[in-house]
Scaffold this motif. Structure first.
Motif, PDB file in Angstrom:
ATOM      1  N   SER A   2       0.987  -1.202  -0.077  1.00  0.00           N
ATOM      2  CA  SER A   2       0.049  -0.018   0.142  1.00  0.00           C
ATOM      3  C   SER A   2       0.943   1.145  -0.086  1.00  0.00           C
ATOM      4  CB  SER A   2      -0.909   0.222   1.313  1.00  0.00           C
ATOM      5  OG  SER A   2      -0.192   0.520   2.325  1.00  0.00           O
ATOM      6  N   VAL A   3       0.402   2.437  -0.157  1.00  0.00           N
ATOM      7  CA  VAL A   3       1.148   3.726  -0.334  1.00  0.00           C
ATOM      8  C   VAL A   3       1.468   3.874   1.175  1.00  0.00           C
ATOM      9  CG1 VAL A   3      -1.122   4.943   0.139  1.00  0.00           C
ATOM     10  CG2 VAL A   3       0.889   6.128  -1.094  1.00  0.00           C
ATOM     11  N   ARG A   4       0.799   3.494   2.032  1.00  0.00           N
ATOM     12  CA  ARG A   4       1.353   3.563   3.335  1.00  0.00           C
ATOM     13  C   ARG A   4       2.679   2.961   3.761  1.00  0.00           C
ATOM     14  NH1 ARG A   4      -3.031   5.423   7.616  1.00  0.00           N
ATOM     15  NH2 ARG A   4      -4.688   6.567   6.210  1.00  0.00           N
ATOM     16  N   ASP A   5       2.818   1.633   3.269  1.00  0.00           N
ATOM     17  CA  ASP A   5       4.015   0.951   3.294  1.00  0.00           C
ATOM     18  C   ASP A   5       5.202   1.684   2.534  1.00  0.00           C
ATOM     19  OD1 ASP A   5       3.067  -1.649   4.678  1.00  0.00           O
ATOM     20  OD2 ASP A   5       2.094  -2.114   2.962  1.00  0.00           O
ATOM     21  N   VAL A   6       4.978   2.129   1.420  1.00  0.00           N
ATOM     22  CA  VAL A   6       5.927   2.884   0.730  1.00  0.00           C
ATOM     23  C   VAL A   6       6.266   4.342   1.382  1.00  0.00           C
ATOM     24  CG1 VAL A   6       6.493   4.101  -1.191  1.00  0.00           C
ATOM     25  CG2 VAL A   6       5.158   2.114  -1.309  1.00  0.00           C
ATOM     26  N   ALA A   7       5.353   5.007   1.789  1.00  0.00           N
ATOM     27  CA  ALA A   7       5.742   6.148   2.744  1.00  0.00           C
ATOM     28  C   ALA A   7       6.569   6.064   4.019  1.00  0.00           C
ATOM     29  CB  ALA A   7       4.357   7.073   3.181  1.00  0.00           C
ATOM     30  N   GLU A   8       5.891   4.913   4.709  1.00  0.00           N
ATOM     31  CA  GLU A   8       6.610   4.735   5.822  1.00  0.00           C
ATOM     32  C   GLU A   8       8.183   4.047   5.841  1.00  0.00           C
ATOM     33  OE1 GLU A   8       7.472   4.758   9.878  1.00  0.00           O
ATOM     34  OE2 GLU A   8       5.326   5.359   9.007  1.00  0.00           O
ATOM     35  N   TYR A   9       8.199   3.389   4.589  1.00  0.00           N
ATOM     36  CA  TYR A   9       9.717   2.772   4.279  1.00  0.00           C
ATOM     37  C   TYR A   9      10.439   3.906   4.004  1.00  0.00           C
ATOM     38  CZ  TYR A   9      13.433   0.323   2.119  1.00  0.00           C
ATOM     39  OH  TYR A   9      14.878  -0.037   1.660  1.00  0.00           O
TER      40      TYR A   9
END
Length: 153
Positions: A2-9
């Protein structure tokens, strides 16, 4: 993914940054994943807002925050759900774009066809609000052309 996974990474890799910069880095990660990996990193759409590309679902996670810190998109104990290819793509994007300012990244997106084409479809002038989606097809077409002209990117 998800976009949240990418952003948190990205946040865990680079640390605190402005919300605008995070949005632009997520956009470029999506664009280059389409070219290099021939797949989207996440399913959420990206819109052609006045200050450049924005993923509304990510925006809702950091709404009213100027700066975004690691652990604010996903809980600190959560591990971003990314495979090795996704991490390698994001790392390469960060190596090229990561030290640029939020304004520099925003200005760059305004020069590029995917953001401009979405705003043209919506019929809105510069500076106006817009929620038109930047299509994956437009992103792939444009950034594939950049890769052909500059294989370093």
């Amino acid at each position: 993914m998800s976009v949240r996974d990418v952003a948190e990474y990205i946040l865990r890799s680079r640390g605190e940054m402005t919300a605008m910069k995070l949005q632009k880095l997520v956009y470029y990660a999506q664009a280059w994943s389409l070219v290099w990996d021939e797949r989207p990193l996440f399913d959420e759409s990206i819109q052609a807002w006045a200050n450049g590309p924005v993923c509304r679902s990510l925006y809702s996670a950091h709404h009213r925050q100027f700066s975004v810190v690691p652990g604010s998109i996903l809980p600190a104990v959560a591990i971003p759900q990314l495979d090795d290819r996704a991490r390698a793509t994001i790392d390469a994007v960060m190596k090229f774009y990561g030290d640029k300012s939020a304004q520099w990244l925003s200005d760059l997106t305004h020069l590029e066809m995917p953001w401009r084409r979405a705003r043209e479809r919506a019929g809105v002038p510069d500076g106006a609000q817009c929620e038109e989606e930047i299509t994956l097809a437009d992103m792939h077409e444009y950034y594939s052309g950049l890769r052909a002209n500059n294989p370093v990117v």
